[in-house]
Scaffold this active site. Structure first.
Site, PDB file in Angstrom:
ATOM      1  N   PRO A  13      53.897 -18.346  18.607  1.00 58.31           N
ATOM      2  CA  PRO A  13      52.819 -18.740  17.464  1.00 58.31           C
ATOM      3  C   PRO A  13      51.880 -17.729  17.388  1.00 58.31           C
ATOM      4  CG  PRO A  13      52.611 -20.270  19.518  1.00 58.31           C
ATOM      5  CD  PRO A  13      53.742 -19.509  19.708  1.00 58.31           C
ATOM      6  N   ASN A  14      51.631 -17.506  16.180  1.00 57.21           N
ATOM      7  CA  ASN A  14      50.429 -16.877  15.528  1.00 57.21           C
ATOM      8  C   ASN A  14      50.781 -15.157  15.807  1.00 57.21           C
ATOM      9  OD1 ASN A  14      48.793 -19.065  14.686  1.00 57.21           O
ATOM     10  ND2 ASN A  14      48.599 -19.318  16.872  1.00 57.21           N
ATOM     11  N   ARG A  21      45.233 -10.245  13.025  1.00 56.87           N
ATOM     12  CA  ARG A  21      44.537 -11.196  14.030  1.00 56.87           C
ATOM     13  C   ARG A  21      43.463 -10.586  15.112  1.00 56.87           C
ATOM     14  NH1 ARG A  21      48.130 -14.416  18.445  1.00 56.87           N
ATOM     15  NH2 ARG A  21      46.430 -16.018  19.051  1.00 56.87           N
ATOM     16  N   TYR A  26      43.790  -7.943  20.253  1.00 61.15           N
ATOM     17  CA  TYR A  26      45.277  -7.583  20.060  1.00 61.15           C
ATOM     18  C   TYR A  26      45.824  -6.401  19.328  1.00 61.15           C
ATOM     19  CZ  TYR A  26      45.257 -12.553  21.349  1.00 61.15           C
ATOM     20  OH  TYR A  26      45.059 -13.871  21.656  1.00 61.15           O
ATOM     21  N   ASN A  77      57.078 -13.254  24.570  1.00 67.60           N
ATOM     22  CA  ASN A  77      55.690 -13.430  24.504  1.00 67.60           C
ATOM     23  C   ASN A  77      55.517 -14.761  23.950  1.00 67.60           C
ATOM     24  OD1 ASN A  77      52.887 -13.569  24.027  1.00 67.60           O
ATOM     25  ND2 ASN A  77      52.578 -11.521  23.208  1.00 67.60           N
ATOM     26  N   ALA A  80      50.329 -18.780  22.661  1.00 67.60           N
ATOM     27  CA  ALA A  80      49.764 -20.014  23.190  1.00 67.60           C
ATOM     28  C   ALA A  80      50.533 -20.831  23.998  1.00 67.60           C
ATOM     29  CB  ALA A  80      49.055 -20.652  22.245  1.00 67.60           C
ATOM     30  N   HIS A  83      50.604 -21.413  27.823  1.00 66.67           N
ATOM     31  CA  HIS A  83      49.507 -22.271  28.822  1.00 66.67           C
ATOM     32  C   HIS A  83      49.810 -23.583  28.511  1.00 66.67           C
ATOM     33  CE1 HIS A  83      47.729 -18.272  28.467  1.00 66.67           C
ATOM     34  NE2 HIS A  83      47.601 -18.334  27.143  1.00 66.67           N
ATOM     35  N   ASP A  90      61.324 -24.885  30.928  1.00 66.23           N
ATOM     36  CA  ASP A  90      62.686 -25.337  31.164  1.00 66.23           C
ATOM     37  C   ASP A  90      63.718 -24.876  30.555  1.00 66.23           C
ATOM     38  OD1 ASP A  90      61.361 -27.450  32.944  1.00 66.23           O
ATOM     39  OD2 ASP A  90      61.352 -29.140  31.640  1.00 66.23           O
ATOM     40  N   GLU A 101      58.185 -12.011  30.850  1.00 66.14           N
ATOM     41  CA  GLU A 101      57.045 -12.567  29.946  1.00 66.14           C
ATOM     42  C   GLU A 101      55.878 -11.323  29.815  1.00 66.14           C
ATOM     43  OE1 GLU A 101      54.839 -15.741  32.307  1.00 66.14           O
ATOM     44  OE2 GLU A 101      53.082 -15.508  30.806  1.00 66.14           O
ATOM     45  N   HIS A 103      52.344 -10.201  27.441  1.00 64.79           N
ATOM     46  CA  HIS A 103      51.218 -10.356  26.632  1.00 64.79           C
ATOM     47  C   HIS A 103      50.540  -9.101  26.098  1.00 64.79           C
ATOM     48  CE1 HIS A 103      51.418 -14.680  27.564  1.00 64.79           C
ATOM     49  NE2 HIS A 103      51.461 -14.334  28.958  1.00 64.79           N
ATOM     50  N   LEU A 104      50.038  -9.084  24.952  1.00 64.82           N
ATOM     51  CA  LEU A 104      49.356  -8.029  24.478  1.00 64.82           C
ATOM     52  C   LEU A 104      47.959  -7.691  25.269  1.00 64.82           C
ATOM     53  CD1 LEU A 104      50.054  -9.403  21.448  1.00 64.82           C
ATOM     54  CD2 LEU A 104      50.398  -7.035  21.481  1.00 64.82           C
ATOM     55  N   SER A 105      47.271  -8.908  25.357  1.00 66.57           N
ATOM     56  CA  SER A 105      45.856  -9.168  26.112  1.00 66.57           C
ATOM     57  C   SER A 105      46.087  -9.285  27.503  1.00 66.57           C
ATOM     58  CB  SER A 105      45.115 -10.034  25.470  1.00 66.57           C
ATOM     59  OG  SER A 105      45.495 -11.294  25.785  1.00 66.57           O
ATOM     60  N   ARG A 110      40.279 -13.237  30.155  1.00 67.38           N
ATOM     61  CA  ARG A 110      39.859 -14.008  28.983  1.00 67.38           C
ATOM     62  C   ARG A 110      39.205 -15.283  29.480  1.00 67.38           C
ATOM     63  NH1 ARG A 110      43.783 -13.372  24.530  1.00 67.38           N
ATOM     64  NH2 ARG A 110      42.276 -14.295  23.415  1.00 67.38           N
ATOM     65  N   ARG A 114      43.612 -19.531  29.682  1.00 63.63           N
ATOM     66  CA  ARG A 114      44.547 -18.546  29.690  1.00 63.63           C
ATOM     67  C   ARG A 114      45.025 -18.052  31.144  1.00 63.63           C
ATOM     68  NH1 ARG A 114      44.426 -17.404  24.282  1.00 63.63           N
ATOM     69  NH2 ARG A 114      42.243 -17.739  23.497  1.00 63.63           N
TER      70      ARG A 114
HETATM   71  C1  DQA Z   1      48.943 -13.674  23.901  1.00 59.59           C
HETATM   72  C2  DQA Z   1      47.760 -14.069  24.957  1.00 59.59           C
HETATM   73  C3  DQA Z   1      47.577 -15.723  24.768  1.00 59.59           C
HETATM   74  O1  DQA Z   1      46.814 -16.581  25.571  1.00 59.59           O
HETATM   75  C4  DQA Z   1      47.450 -16.309  23.171  1.00 59.59           C
HETATM   76  O2  DQA Z   1      47.514 -17.663  23.144  1.00 59.59           O
HETATM   77  C5  DQA Z   1      48.423 -15.712  22.133  1.00 59.59           C
HETATM   78  C6  DQA Z   1      48.726 -14.127  22.667  1.00 59.59           C
HETATM   79  C7  DQA Z   1      48.842 -12.209  24.156  1.00 59.59           C
HETATM   80  O3  DQA Z   1      49.742 -11.500  23.757  1.00 59.59           O
HETATM   81  O4  DQA Z   1      48.036 -11.568  24.574  1.00 59.59           O
HETATM   82  O5  DQA Z   1      48.620 -15.965  21.333  1.00 59.59           O
HETATM   83  O6  DQA Z   1      50.093 -14.128  24.565  1.00 59.59           O
END
Ligand code: DQA
Length: 150
Positions: A13-14, A21, A26, A77, A80, A83, A90, A101, A103-105, A110, A114
């Site tokens: 998501p997002n 964003r 990011y 990725n 959210a 978490h 599953d 897995e 993550h950009l950040s 943080r 997270r």
């Molecule tokens: C994220 C880190 C997550 O905590 C956050 O909710 C995201 C992006 C990242 O790529 O850094 O949506 O997965």
């Protein structure tokens, strides 16, 4: 020539908002640009990628369930859902495929919430903190693991 390795790339998501964003966290690279970089990296490595983004947990679970028939590994990725989602974890575990897995950040630098990931314990590896490069590094690790077994 062996068949090319096929990797399913999933964005949670997002992540469709990347570019606009929270760019200080990011970066300014958009999701289509990340997918292009992955396509180029995969091509160079003799592999194939197919990417899918959704804001919906169930849509991601559906794609994960279909993955074993078509793919050799999953790069994800979970955004959210990292978490929060036992359902994603599953579904990923049920595939029996290696999962990386990304993550950009740097999620560990943080907010406290997270730092916990439902996905990490069933992942072959985790890459975070390198912006869009986390995806390319994760892809490289996943392909290496599929080729070498570790
Ligand atoms: C994220 C880190 C997550 O905590 C956050 O909710 C995201 C992006 C990242 O790529 O850094 O949506 O997965």
């Amino acid at each position: 020539m062996p068949d090319p390795l096929r990797i399913l790339v999933l964005h949670g998501p997002n992540l469709n908002l990347l570019g606009a964003r929270e760019p200080a966290i990011y970066g300014t690279t958009t999701l289509p640009e990340i997918d292009e970089k992955l396509l180029a990296a995969a091509k160079q490595a003799g592999a194939e990628v197919a990417a899918f983004q959704s804001n919906h947990e169930g849509a991601l679970v559906d794609r994960i369930q279909e993955a074993p028939a078509r793919f050799d590994g999953i790069l994800i990725n979970p955004g959210a859902f990292t978490h929060t989602s036992v359902a994603l974890r599953d579904a990923l575990a049920a595939t029996g495929l290696p999962v990386v897995e990304v993550h950009l950040s740097n999620v560990h630098a943080r907010e406290e919430f997270r730092r916990h990931s439902f996905v990490s314990p069933i992942a072959a590896g985790v890459v975070c903190g390198f912006g869009w490069r986390s995806y390319v590094l994760g892809l490289e690790g996943l392909l290496g693991r599929l080729r070498d077994g570790v």
